[in-house]
Design a protein around this motif. Sequence first.
Motif, PDB file in Angstrom:
ATOM      1  N   ARG A   1       0.838  -1.203   0.000  1.00 35.77           N
ATOM      2  CA  ARG A   1       0.000   0.000   0.000  1.00 35.77           C
ATOM      3  C   ARG A   1       0.872   1.253   0.000  1.00 35.77           C
ATOM      4  O   ARG A   1       0.598   2.215  -0.720  1.00 35.77           O
ATOM      5  CB  ARG A   1      -0.922  -0.017   1.220  1.00 35.77           C
ATOM      6  CG  ARG A   1      -2.085   0.920   1.125  1.00 35.77           C
ATOM      7  CD  ARG A   1      -3.058   0.764   2.292  1.00 35.77           C
ATOM      8  NE  ARG A   1      -3.524  -0.604   2.426  1.00 35.77           N
ATOM      9  CZ  ARG A   1      -3.318  -1.376   3.493  1.00 35.77           C
ATOM     10  NH1 ARG A   1      -2.652  -0.928   4.528  1.00 35.77           N
ATOM     11  NH2 ARG A   1      -3.766  -2.609   3.526  1.00 35.77           N
ATOM     12  N   GLU A   2       1.935   1.265   0.794  1.00 34.16           N
ATOM     13  CA  GLU A   2       2.855   2.408   0.831  1.00 34.16           C
ATOM     14  C   GLU A   2       3.537   2.600  -0.521  1.00 34.16           C
ATOM     15  O   GLU A   2       3.675   3.730  -0.995  1.00 34.16           O
ATOM     16  CB  GLU A   2       3.895   2.213   1.934  1.00 34.16           C
ATOM     17  CG  GLU A   2       3.343   2.379   3.327  1.00 34.16           C
ATOM     18  CD  GLU A   2       2.879   3.795   3.579  1.00 34.16           C
ATOM     19  OE1 GLU A   2       3.605   4.736   3.260  1.00 34.16           O
ATOM     20  OE2 GLU A   2       1.760   3.945   4.110  1.00 34.16           O
ATOM     21  N   LEU A   3       3.990   1.507  -1.139  1.00 38.10           N
ATOM     22  CA  LEU A   3       4.624   1.613  -2.454  1.00 38.10           C
ATOM     23  C   LEU A   3       3.654   2.174  -3.482  1.00 38.10           C
ATOM     24  O   LEU A   3       4.026   3.012  -4.307  1.00 38.10           O
ATOM     25  CB  LEU A   3       5.127   0.239  -2.909  1.00 38.10           C
ATOM     26  CG  LEU A   3       6.352  -0.309  -2.183  1.00 38.10           C
ATOM     27  CD1 LEU A   3       6.609  -1.759  -2.593  1.00 38.10           C
ATOM     28  CD2 LEU A   3       7.574   0.545  -2.464  1.00 38.10           C
ATOM     29  N   TYR A   4       2.399   1.728  -3.423  1.00 38.63           N
ATOM     30  CA  TYR A   4       1.380   2.223  -4.353  1.00 38.63           C
ATOM     31  C   TYR A   4       1.152   3.721  -4.154  1.00 38.63           C
ATOM     32  O   TYR A   4       1.136   4.486  -5.113  1.00 38.63           O
ATOM     33  CB  TYR A   4       0.083   1.440  -4.159  1.00 38.63           C
ATOM     34  CG  TYR A   4      -1.069   2.003  -4.934  1.00 38.63           C
ATOM     35  CD1 TYR A   4      -1.182   1.789  -6.295  1.00 38.63           C
ATOM     36  CD2 TYR A   4      -2.037   2.780  -4.311  1.00 38.63           C
ATOM     37  CE1 TYR A   4      -2.232   2.314  -7.022  1.00 38.63           C
ATOM     38  CE2 TYR A   4      -3.097   3.308  -5.030  1.00 38.63           C
ATOM     39  CZ  TYR A   4      -3.188   3.074  -6.371  1.00 38.63           C
ATOM     40  OH  TYR A   4      -4.224   3.611  -7.085  1.00 38.63           O
ATOM     41  N   HIS A   5       0.990   4.142  -2.904  1.00 42.33           N
ATOM     42  CA  HIS A   5       0.752   5.561  -2.636  1.00 42.33           C
ATOM     43  C   HIS A   5       1.952   6.418  -3.042  1.00 42.33           C
ATOM     44  O   HIS A   5       1.775   7.515  -3.574  1.00 42.33           O
ATOM     45  CB  HIS A   5       0.411   5.788  -1.161  1.00 42.33           C
ATOM     46  CG  HIS A   5      -0.953   5.316  -0.797  1.00 42.33           C
ATOM     47  ND1 HIS A   5      -2.103   5.863  -1.321  1.00 42.33           N
ATOM     48  CD2 HIS A   5      -1.370   4.340   0.026  1.00 42.33           C
ATOM     49  CE1 HIS A   5      -3.156   5.261  -0.835  1.00 42.33           C
ATOM     50  NE2 HIS A   5      -2.737   4.308  -0.011  1.00 42.33           N
ATOM     51  N   ASP A   6       3.161   5.924  -2.821  1.00 44.83           N
ATOM     52  CA  ASP A   6       4.357   6.662  -3.248  1.00 44.83           C
ATOM     53  C   ASP A   6       4.412   6.784  -4.767  1.00 44.83           C
ATOM     54  O   ASP A   6       4.755   7.837  -5.304  1.00 44.83           O
ATOM     55  CB  ASP A   6       5.624   5.978  -2.735  1.00 44.83           C
ATOM     56  CG  ASP A   6       5.793   6.113  -1.234  1.00 44.83           C
ATOM     57  OD1 ASP A   6       5.082   6.944  -0.623  1.00 44.83           O
ATOM     58  OD2 ASP A   6       6.628   5.380  -0.669  1.00 44.83           O
ATOM     59  N   ALA A   7       4.067   5.704  -5.473  1.00 39.67           N
ATOM     60  CA  ALA A   7       4.090   5.743  -6.936  1.00 39.67           C
ATOM     61  C   ALA A   7       3.051   6.719  -7.472  1.00 39.67           C
ATOM     62  O   ALA A   7       3.320   7.481  -8.402  1.00 39.67           O
ATOM     63  CB  ALA A   7       3.851   4.345  -7.502  1.00 39.67           C
ATOM     64  N   VAL A   8       1.867   6.728  -6.883  1.00 47.90           N
ATOM     65  CA  VAL A   8       0.823   7.649  -7.318  1.00 47.90           C
ATOM     66  C   VAL A   8       1.240   9.088  -7.029  1.00 47.90           C
ATOM     67  O   VAL A   8       1.064   9.977  -7.863  1.00 47.90           O
ATOM     68  CB  VAL A   8      -0.521   7.310  -6.641  1.00 47.90           C
ATOM     69  CG1 VAL A   8      -1.547   8.402  -6.874  1.00 47.90           C
ATOM     70  CG2 VAL A   8      -1.033   5.984  -7.157  1.00 47.90           C
ATOM     71  N   ALA A   9       1.800   9.333  -5.847  1.00 51.79           N
ATOM     72  CA  ALA A   9       2.237  10.683  -5.497  1.00 51.79           C
ATOM     73  C   ALA A   9       3.333  11.158  -6.443  1.00 51.79           C
ATOM     74  O   ALA A   9       3.330  12.314  -6.871  1.00 51.79           O
ATOM     75  CB  ALA A   9       2.728  10.715  -4.054  1.00 51.79           C
ATOM     76  N   THR A  10       4.262  10.277  -6.798  1.00 54.06           N
ATOM     77  CA  THR A  10       5.339  10.644  -7.722  1.00 54.06           C
ATOM     78  C   THR A  10       4.777  10.972  -9.100  1.00 54.06           C
ATOM     79  O   THR A  10       5.161  11.966  -9.711  1.00 54.06           O
ATOM     80  CB  THR A  10       6.353   9.496  -7.827  1.00 54.06           C
ATOM     81  OG1 THR A  10       6.881   9.230  -6.531  1.00 54.06           O
ATOM     82  CG2 THR A  10       7.476   9.848  -8.778  1.00 54.06           C
ATOM     83  N   ALA A  11       3.860  10.142  -9.573  1.00 57.59           N
ATOM     84  CA  ALA A  11       3.258  10.405 -10.891  1.00 57.59           C
ATOM     85  C   ALA A  11       2.471  11.706 -10.876  1.00 57.59           C
ATOM     86  O   ALA A  11       2.498  12.472 -11.837  1.00 57.59           O
ATOM     87  CB  ALA A  11       2.361   9.242 -11.280  1.00 57.59           C
TER      88      ALA A  11
END
Length: 75
Positions: free
Chosen positions: A42-52
């Motif tokens: 979940r953290e990796l997903y949220h970080d990827a979305v925030a970066t995009a």
Amino acid sequence: MLEPELTMRKVAILLPACDSGRHQHHGGETCEEYEALAYTYRELYHDAVATAFDQHHTPMPEVPPALRGPNWRAP
């Protein structure tokens, strides 16, 4: 005027639960290990979305002062 026909479908997939009944079956790991792994994903997903999101919404320093709104912040 004809109203369009509205239809809705609900798709449910039943999965076997783990022994505690809190998660789907996770063979070979405890519920705590499964929750830790899910938290990490979940953290990796949220970080990827925030970066995009950040890549597409960059500050625009070239905006002329006449067009800057009251909430404009310099980069």
